[in-house]
Scaffold this active site. Structure first.
Site, PDB file in Angstrom:
ATOM      1  CE  LYS A  54      -0.300  -2.023  -3.676  1.00 61.53           C
ATOM      2  NZ  LYS A  54      -0.827  -3.268  -4.199  1.00 61.53           N
ATOM      3  CD  GLN A  98       0.669  -6.151  -5.946  1.00 56.30           C
ATOM      4  OE1 GLN A  98       0.686  -5.475  -4.916  1.00 56.30           O
ATOM      5  NE2 GLN A  98       0.041  -5.755  -7.043  1.00 56.30           N
ATOM      6  CG  ASP A 121      -6.179  -5.386  -2.019  1.00 56.90           C
ATOM      7  OD1 ASP A 121      -6.022  -4.171  -2.229  1.00 56.90           O
ATOM      8  OD2 ASP A 121      -5.401  -6.267  -2.450  1.00 56.90           O
TER       9      ASP A 121
END
Ligand code: NAP
Length: 285
Positions: A54, A98, A121
Site C-alpha cells: 500500500k 490493517q 476501506d
C-alpha cells in the site's frame, strides 16, 4: 471457445495512471498531496507485506503514506487513541487499520472509531448503510474493483442474472449490493446453499468469493458466463490459486479473471481511488 482473460493488472495500471494525474493537479491546487495513514498492529508477515504494498502504491501515485506499526500487545484503548489522533489531523485523508487485529482487540469498535469521511476501506457502519441505500460513499475496495473491471470489459449488468458465492461483509454482500444497484437480478450463495452448482449455473455473471481452492468447476458455469474469481488460496506446494478451477472454467466462460493478476491488483488501486475521493472532499476540489 476459450474465454477472454480479464487482465486486472492492465486495468489497474490504467486507472492508477489517471489517479496519478488527478492527484498531481489537485495537490498543486491544495498545497499538499492526498495522504493515507495505515496502522499495523502486531507482526503478521502477510499483513506487513500488504502494508508495504500500500505504501509503495501511494508513492508511485504521488500520494503521501504514513505507516504506524504498533506491537501485538497494544491495548484497544491505545489503538483507539491513535485513531482519534489521525481523525483530528487535517493533513490525513484516509485511515486504514490493517486486518486481522490481535484477538484481544474488538474489531468493530476499532472500525467504528474511524471518521466515516476518512474510512477508505468503506467498512464503517455509516458507509455500509449509505452503500445499501445507494448514497455516495466510500465503497469497499475489492467489490468496487470488480465493478470497475466489469465496466472496463463492457459487461452489461442491467437485467442480467448475477450469482455471488460468499456473503462476507468485505466482498460478498457489498458486491451483491453494487450489482443490484446496477439492475442485475442477484442471488447470494453461502455454505448452506442447496445445490450450489445448479444455482451458480443460472448466472450470466458469476462472482466467487469463497476462499476454497478451485471449488468452482465447469459444472457451476453456464456457457458464456462472465466469471470473476476473488479467491486467493495458497496450496501446500506454495502455488497460488483462486476459488475457480481456471483451466476447465475458461473453456466454458466468455470472460474470466485469472489468479493472480485478476481482482487482486484492483483492490489496492481502489484504495488509492478512495483516498483521492476523500482528499477531494477534504480540500473541497
Ligand atoms: P470469508 O469471510 O471467509 O467468507 C467466505 C464466504 O464463503 C462465506 O460467506 C461462506 O459461507 C462461503 N462459503 C464457504 N464455504 C462454502 C461452500 N463450500 N459453499 C458455498 N459457500 C461457501 O471470505 P472473504 O473475506 O469474503 O474472502 C473470500 C476469498 O476472497 C478469500 O480467498 C480471500 O482471500 C479472497 N479475497 C481476495 C481479495 C483480493 O483483493 N483479491 C480481497 C478480499 C478477499 P458462510 O457465510 O455460510 O460461512
Amino acid at each position: 471457445m476459450a474465454a477472454k482473460i480479464i487482465d486486472g493488472k492492465a486495468i489497474a495500471s490504467s486507472i492508477r495512471e489517471s489517479l496519478k494525474k488527478e492527484a498531481a493537479e489537485l495537490s498543486a491546487r491544495a498545497g499538499r498531496p492526498p495522504c493515507l495513514s495505515v496502522i499495523l498492529v502486531g507482526d503478521d508477515p502477510a499483513s506487513a507485506i500488504y502494508v508495504r504494498m500500500k505504501g509503495k502504491a501511494c508513492a508511485e501515485t504521488g500520494f503521501e503514506s504514513r505507516t504506524f506499526t504498533m506491537p501485538a500487545e497494544t491495548t484497544e484503548d491505545a489503538l483507539l487513541e491513535k485513531i482519534d489522533e489521525l481523525n483530528a489531523d487535517e493533513s490525513v485523508d484516509g485511515i486504514l487499520v490493517q486486518l486481522p487485529l490481535p484477538d484481544h482487540i474488538n474489531e468493530s469498535a476499532v472500525l467504528e472509531r474511524i471518521r466515516p469521511d476518512k474510512d477508505v476501506d468503506g467498512f464503517h457502519p455509516v458507509n455500509v448503510g449509505k452503500l445499501v441505500i445507494g448514497e455516495k460513499t466510500l465503497i469497499p475496495c475489492t467489490p468496487h474493483g470488480i465493478i470497475k473491471m466489469l465496466e472496463h470489459e463492457g459487461v452489461e449488468v442491467k437485467g442480467k442474472r448475477a450469482v455471488v458465492i460468499g456473503r462476507s461483509n468485505i466482498v460478498g454482500k457489498p458486491v451483491a449490493t453494487l450489482l443490484l444497484h446496477r439492475h442485475a437480478t442477484v442471488t447470494i450463495c453461502h455454505s448452506r446453499t442447496q445445490d450450489l452448482p445448479a444455482v451458480s449455473r443460472e448466472a450470466d455473471i458469476l462472482i466467487a468469493a469463497v476462499g476454497r481452492p478451485e471449488m468452482v468447476t465447469a459444472e457451476f458455469v453456464k456457457e458464456g458466463a462472465v466469471v470473476i474469481d476473488v479467491g486467493v488460496n495458497r496450496l501446500p506446494d506454495g502455488k497460488l490459486v483462486g476459488d475457480v478451477k481456471f483451466d476447465e472454467v475458461s473453456r466454458v466462460a466468455s470472460k474470466i479473471t485469472p489468479v493472480p493478476g485478476g481482482v487482486g491488483p484492483m483492490t489496492i488501486t481502489m484504495l488509492l481511488y478512495n483516498t483521492l475521493q476523500a482528499f477531494r472532499d477534504h480540500v473541497n476540489a
